[in-house]
Motif scaffolding. Structure first.
Motif, PDB file in Angstrom:
ATOM      1  N   MET A 171     -21.672 -20.697 -23.446  1.00 19.72           N
ATOM      2  CA  MET A 171     -22.468 -20.270 -22.297  1.00 19.72           C
ATOM      3  C   MET A 171     -23.436 -19.263 -22.624  1.00 19.72           C
ATOM      4  N   PRO A 172     -23.244 -18.219 -23.639  1.00 20.09           N
ATOM      5  CA  PRO A 172     -24.235 -17.441 -23.945  1.00 20.09           C
ATOM      6  C   PRO A 172     -25.476 -17.907 -24.416  1.00 20.09           C
ATOM      7  N   ALA A 173     -25.614 -19.199 -24.808  1.00 23.83           N
ATOM      8  CA  ALA A 173     -26.804 -20.005 -25.448  1.00 23.83           C
ATOM      9  C   ALA A 173     -27.331 -20.795 -24.211  1.00 23.83           C
ATOM     10  N   LEU A 174     -26.742 -20.944 -23.040  1.00 21.17           N
ATOM     11  CA  LEU A 174     -27.282 -21.768 -22.090  1.00 21.17           C
ATOM     12  C   LEU A 174     -28.109 -21.005 -20.964  1.00 21.17           C
ATOM     13  N   ASP A 175     -28.497 -21.654 -20.058  1.00 22.47           N
ATOM     14  CA  ASP A 175     -29.467 -21.026 -18.738  1.00 22.47           C
ATOM     15  C   ASP A 175     -28.614 -20.233 -18.111  1.00 22.47           C
ATOM     16  N   SER A 176     -29.354 -19.014 -17.729  1.00 22.98           N
ATOM     17  CA  SER A 176     -28.795 -17.899 -17.279  1.00 22.98           C
ATOM     18  C   SER A 176     -28.097 -18.154 -15.973  1.00 22.98           C
ATOM     19  N   LYS A 177     -28.318 -19.474 -15.374  1.00 22.71           N
ATOM     20  CA  LYS A 177     -27.695 -19.733 -14.110  1.00 22.71           C
ATOM     21  C   LYS A 177     -25.985 -19.800 -14.367  1.00 22.71           C
ATOM     22  N   PHE A 178     -25.882 -20.284 -15.334  1.00 21.97           N
ATOM     23  CA  PHE A 178     -24.317 -20.593 -15.865  1.00 21.97           C
ATOM     24  C   PHE A 178     -23.655 -18.784 -16.173  1.00 21.97           C
ATOM     25  N   SER A 179     -24.181 -18.114 -16.881  1.00 20.70           N
ATOM     26  CA  SER A 179     -23.916 -16.774 -16.771  1.00 20.70           C
ATOM     27  C   SER A 179     -23.906 -15.992 -15.515  1.00 20.70           C
ATOM     28  N   GLU A 180     -24.783 -16.235 -14.593  1.00 22.14           N
ATOM     29  CA  GLU A 180     -24.663 -15.618 -13.191  1.00 22.14           C
ATOM     30  C   GLU A 180     -23.496 -16.243 -12.384  1.00 22.14           C
ATOM     31  N   THR A 181     -23.125 -17.402 -12.686  1.00 22.53           N
ATOM     32  CA  THR A 181     -22.024 -17.811 -12.066  1.00 22.53           C
ATOM     33  C   THR A 181     -20.824 -17.071 -12.480  1.00 22.53           C
ATOM     34  N   ALA A 182     -20.597 -17.112 -13.727  1.00 21.43           N
ATOM     35  CA  ALA A 182     -19.306 -16.135 -14.264  1.00 21.43           C
ATOM     36  C   ALA A 182     -19.495 -14.466 -13.832  1.00 21.43           C
ATOM     37  N   LYS A 183     -20.673 -14.227 -13.580  1.00 22.98           N
ATOM     38  CA  LYS A 183     -20.875 -12.666 -13.045  1.00 22.98           C
ATOM     39  C   LYS A 183     -20.407 -12.733 -11.662  1.00 22.98           C
ATOM     40  N   ASN A 184     -20.670 -13.532 -10.772  1.00 24.16           N
ATOM     41  CA  ASN A 184     -20.171 -13.582  -9.497  1.00 24.16           C
ATOM     42  C   ASN A 184     -18.628 -13.641  -9.322  1.00 24.16           C
ATOM     43  N   LEU A 185     -18.162 -14.584 -10.326  1.00 27.77           N
ATOM     44  CA  LEU A 185     -17.005 -14.545 -10.168  1.00 27.77           C
ATOM     45  C   LEU A 185     -16.029 -13.219 -10.681  1.00 27.77           C
ATOM     46  N   SER A 186     -16.739 -12.590 -11.618  1.00 32.40           N
ATOM     47  CA  SER A 186     -16.122 -11.422 -12.070  1.00 32.40           C
ATOM     48  C   SER A 186     -16.042 -10.381 -11.028  1.00 32.40           C
ATOM     49  N   VAL A 187     -17.341 -10.392 -10.374  1.00 30.14           N
ATOM     50  CA  VAL A 187     -17.537  -9.503  -9.088  1.00 30.14           C
ATOM     51  C   VAL A 187     -16.594  -9.609  -8.323  1.00 30.14           C
ATOM     52  N   ALA A 188     -16.118 -10.962  -7.682  1.00 28.91           N
ATOM     53  CA  ALA A 188     -15.293 -11.249  -6.886  1.00 28.91           C
ATOM     54  C   ALA A 188     -14.044 -10.846  -7.263  1.00 28.91           C
ATOM     55  N   LEU A 189     -13.794 -10.980  -8.445  1.00 31.55           N
ATOM     56  CA  LEU A 189     -12.392 -10.485  -8.925  1.00 31.55           C
ATOM     57  C   LEU A 189     -12.167  -9.064  -8.782  1.00 31.55           C
ATOM     58  N   GLY A 190     -13.084  -8.378  -8.430  1.00 29.83           N
ATOM     59  CA  GLY A 190     -13.043  -6.921  -8.540  1.00 29.83           C
ATOM     60  C   GLY A 190     -13.516  -5.989  -9.364  1.00 29.83           C
ATOM     61  N   ASN A 191     -14.129  -6.693 -10.575  1.00 30.25           N
ATOM     62  CA  ASN A 191     -14.715  -6.120 -11.782  1.00 30.25           C
ATOM     63  C   ASN A 191     -16.115  -5.448 -11.340  1.00 30.25           C
ATOM     64  N   THR A 192     -16.241  -4.243 -11.313  1.00 28.23           N
ATOM     65  CA  THR A 192     -17.639  -3.578 -10.906  1.00 28.23           C
ATOM     66  C   THR A 192     -18.273  -3.132 -12.050  1.00 28.23           C
ATOM     67  N   GLU A 193     -18.019  -3.373 -13.278  1.00 29.86           N
ATOM     68  CA  GLU A 193     -18.420  -3.116 -14.433  1.00 29.86           C
ATOM     69  C   GLU A 193     -19.907  -3.807 -14.482  1.00 29.86           C
ATOM     70  N   GLY A 194     -21.090  -2.961 -15.177  1.00 26.01           N
ATOM     71  CA  GLY A 194     -22.347  -3.631 -15.374  1.00 26.01           C
ATOM     72  C   GLY A 194     -22.127  -4.587 -16.463  1.00 26.01           C
ATOM     73  N   ILE A 195     -23.369  -5.284 -16.613  1.00 21.56           N
ATOM     74  CA  ILE A 195     -23.547  -6.113 -17.773  1.00 21.56           C
ATOM     75  C   ILE A 195     -24.450  -5.730 -18.803  1.00 21.56           C
ATOM     76  N   ALA A 196     -23.958  -5.793 -20.082  1.00 21.49           N
ATOM     77  CA  ALA A 196     -24.533  -5.349 -21.266  1.00 21.49           C
ATOM     78  C   ALA A 196     -26.176  -5.869 -21.244  1.00 21.49           C
ATOM     79  N   PRO A 197     -27.051  -5.032 -21.599  1.00 19.88           N
ATOM     80  CA  PRO A 197     -28.536  -5.548 -21.785  1.00 19.88           C
ATOM     81  C   PRO A 197     -28.507  -6.533 -22.778  1.00 19.88           C
TER      82      PRO A 197
END
Length: 794
Positions: free
Chosen positions: A460-486
């Motif tokens: 996933m780190p080497a794929l379209d950002s839409k995949f990582s956005e999906t993973a981020k949305n899941l993380s937020v839905a699970l209550g993880n409010t931490e930011g994403i590294a630059p």
């Protein structure tokens, strides 16, 4: 011609752009230039203003003539006036003398020292000028609270092998260190203070990877090429999901698309482990057996652990089992549908495949257990042969899979492995056997789909950002409010995974070895002297600790055999880096990682870890990683006062944590000093304590003592260097003890495991240490605070 290490380092923050200019072009703004020695000192300016009336009288004869009648008529009044003026002058003279004397006792004035004008010092001076000066703001310089706006660098939340002795840092977690929350552009001062050591090192590696100081070897060019291709998100997004779909076809397709060659389960698993570092059903890593370390054995073993499951689970302490809850399954289900949609799966078949994937994941999750539970059940480091493991978990071809993962090492069935959750491994084998026997599901289709989705997460780190956005949305839905590294930080970490040998040599070239070794030895000597000052509870404790300390050999952790450019070029000769195809580069990185894992199994010595920032013990050696000695925390051209005020303190603090973890129970001094420092804090801040707490726990008192003692150790070591080498440079008009303490005030709370135990900002310790007036250039008394008693020395 290549530039020296000194020329490279100030690029860190002067130019935030991704393509920094050459070092010699970097200059601070005119207002931040260092004052020249020929300029008037603040004391000279003060002296010029002591008697303004007398100067005015001497420069204006007409004024003298006009006041002469008044002098005759009011002689008595004038005599009283002159007496009062003389008295004030005497008082001012005494104050000035005391001020000058204190400055001299504190190793002379800044004006007598040569200012450091190196590029690194200019950058550091700019940073120093943006910070609160403890000697100008004694009442509030320390009010920034430790930990309030920082996030832990640990991603957490999922059960894994992290925390097991000998377990390496999880690579996935390395790539997910978050940014801090609540940042804003007008909080430059706070941002400067709260950058932890790991981030400082990553920023320095970023500068190395982005530097154009010299062409470098072929291996260096490939390393930098990989990093820059990682930054090229436009090309990555343009490629979309096509690179992964092409890879799926190479693996024989998958049932989700309706095109699958029904490949063999164990063959596919071996292929994923060997070429793509993907472990869907169990984790693999290399490490020593702690039971053998005490005997001096250096042998490493294959270690098998439960996997990083994709499905979010929680531990039920009542049932003693892991489980997936409904409120977490809904967002996870949605993310699975999103992944299949991005991969072009027909909606009509997605529901069935997602359902089987979640069902299989849930069964595997039930068998997993958190680390604490496994420790209590003594399930860690269970030794058995590969043959014995095969008999207990027959669904996996263990010898074949391990031979693939550690190719080309010649593993045999009688080789020993270490397991960290045998009950999970046994249950996992039963689950796989059950799914393989369900013929109505087209043999192993659900297992194959499960493996492909795990491969997706690896890549996933080497794929379209839409995949990582999906993973981020899941993380937020699970209550993880931490930011994403630059992105730059993510790319530095990924580059280190595959090209760590190259980065190690680049870091080694830029490390000031002599200066680093010197500060290590001096702090260690001061540390040993500190131990003799403690009041120990019993003679046995002091004998044990001193014997341990006397046997240690502190040194900079560097590789014993430096790789030449030719050797590195040969090692990476088969790697082809494309500037516009990060997916291809990333797949090659996984192959490099597999080779590195195989080498670890046979190596007898510990090779330096590029990303390590704290010392550790290895036998009788006390090793300090090169990553500790990077700007802005350390530089060979900095004044020694600055290096000792920052890096000296950090080294001393690390030593106290590492060697004296239980000092509170061994020494009476810890409690008394901790209480004394805390009493100072309550007095100056006029509080009942942080969050209304008037007393501290034993752990908090120990941490207060550790940090206060670390400051004393560093200051003592610095004063000793002045006895041996009296001259030192200055910065921003400051030198010696004042520069030491002002530099220390910039040390953040740091990102160590003990940061939450520190009940106050570490820089407040300056106020405490300055209670001994002979140690500080000026008093740090806070006059706008009501203090019933003067602060006592701790």
């Amino acid at each position: 011609m290549s530039e020296t290490p000194i020329d490279l380092e100030p690029q860190l923050s002067i130019q935030p752009s991704s393509q920094p200019e050459p070092e010699r072009r970097l200059q601070p703004p005119p207002l931040l230039q260092l004052p020249l020695p020929s300029r008037d000192t603040p004391e000279t300016h003060q002296q010029a203003q002591i008697q303004p009336d007398l100067q005015l009288s001497e420069s204006n004869p007409e004024h003298q003539h006009q006041v002469k009648p008044v002098w005759i008529n009011h002689r008595r009044l004038l005599l009283l006036f002159l007496f009062g003026l003389s008295l004030c002058g005497a008082i001012l003279g005494i104050i000035y003398y005391i001020h000058q004397n204190l400055q001299t006792r504190s190793n002379n004035q800044a004006g007598t020292e040569t200012p450091c004008l190196s590029p690194a010092c200019q950058w550091a001076s700019t940073r120093l000028s943006m910070s609160a000066d403890p000697f100008k703001q004694p009442c509030d310089y320390f009010l920034f609270t430790c930990g309030s706006d920082r996030l832990s660098p640990d991603s957490g939340g999922r059960q894994r092998g992290q925390g097991i002795p000998g377990h390496p840092q999880n690579q996935k977690e390395k790539a997910e260190w978050p940014e801090r929350r609540g940042q804003s552009q007008d909080r430059g001062l706070i941002e400067q203070k709260i950058v932890d050591r790991k981030t400082v090192l990553l920023q320095y590696l970023k500068e190395i990877l982005e530097s154009n100081d010299r062409p470098g070897s072929t291996a260096v060019q490939k390393t930098k090429g990989f990093y820059h291709s990682c930054l090229d998100t436009k090309s990555i997004d343009t490629a979309g999901a096509e690179p992964f779909l092409t890879l799926i076809q190479k693996l024989g397709g998958w049932a989700v698309s309706g095109q699958w060659n029904q490949t063999d389960f164990n063959s596919t698993l071996s292929l994923l482990m060997r070429d793509y570092t993907t472990f869907p059903f169990f984790n693999l890593y290399v490490g020593k057996d702690p039971n053998e370390i005490a005997q001096g054995t250096t042998k490493r073993y294959i270690q098998i652990d439960q996997p990083d499951l994709l499905i979010p689970i929680e531990w039920n302490s009542k049932t003693q089992k892991s489980e997936a809850k409904t409120q977490t399954l809904r967002p996870f289900l949605a993310s699975c549908y999103s992944y299949l949609a991005l991969l072009g799966a027909p909606p009509s078949t997605s529901m069935r495949h997602v359902g089987m994937f979640i069902s299989l994941s849930s069964e595997l999750a039930v068998a997993s257990a958190p680390l604490d539970y496994r420790l209590s059940k003594r399930q860690l480091f269970q030794r058995m042969t590969i043959k014995e493991l095969q008999s207990q978990a027959p669904a996996i071809d263990w010898l074949g899979c391990l031979q693939a993962a550690f190719h080309p090492l010649p593993l045999i069935a009688d080789d020993h492995v270490l397991l960290h959750n045998l009950p999970y491994i046994v249950q996992m084998s039963r689950i796989i056997g059950k799914w393989l026997d369900r013929h109505e599901l087209s043999t192993s289709a659900p297992l194959h789909t499960y493996m492909v989705l795990n491969l997706l997460h690896t890549l996933m780190p080497a794929l379209d950002s839409k995949f990582s956005e999906t993973a981020k949305n899941l993380s937020v839905a699970l209550g993880n409010t931490e930011g994403i590294a630059p992105r730059w930080k993510h790319c530095v970490l990924e580059t280190e995974r595959g090209f760590d040998l190259v980065l190690r040599e680049l870091l080694n070239e830029r490390t000031a070895h002599r200066e680093a070794e010197e500060i290590i030895q001096n702090i260690f000597s001061s540390f040993k002297l500190k131990l003799n000052e403690l009041k120990w509870t019993d003679q046995k404790s002091i004998q044990f600790v001193m014997k341990k300390v006397q046997s240690l050999i502190p040194r900079l952790w560097t590789t014993k055999e430096i790789s030449s450019e030719a050797e590195l070029d040969l090692l990476f000769s088969k790697v082809t880096v494309s500037t516009s195809n990060f997916f291809s580069n990333y797949v090659q990185l996984l192959s490099l990682w597999q080779k590195r894992r195989s080498q670890l199994l046979t190596e007898l010595t510990e090779e330096p870890d590029v990303l390590s920032v704290t010392p550790f013990l290895l036998g009788d050696e006390l090793l300090f990683p090169m990553g500790m000695f990077v700007p802005s925390h350390f530089h060979p051209t900095y004044p020694r006062a600055m290096n000792y005020g920052v890096m000296g303190f950090l080294i001393a603090k690390d030593l106290l944590h590492l060697i004296l973890p239980d000092i509170y129970a061994q020494s009476e001094t810890v409690h008394s000093v901790g209480e004394c420092v805390w009493a100072h804090y309550l007095t100056v801040t006029e509080k009942t304590g942080r969050d209304g707490v008037s007393s501290l726990s034993a752990s908090q008192l120990q941490e207060v003592w550790v940090q206060y003692s670390a400051l004393q150790i560093a200051l003592q070591a610095y004063h000793q260097t002045l006895k041996n080498h009296p001259s030192d440079t200055s910065m921003s008009g400051l030198s010696h003890t004042r520069l030491f303490l002002t530099s220390f005030s910039q040390v953040n709370c740091d990102s160590d495991p003990y940061r939450e135990l520190m009940p106050l900002e570490p820089s407040f310790l300056i106020t405490v240490i300055c209670a001994k007036s002979d140690l500080c250039p000026t008093s740090l008394q806070c006059f706008n605070k009501t203090q019933q008693h003067p602060l006592q020395a701790c």
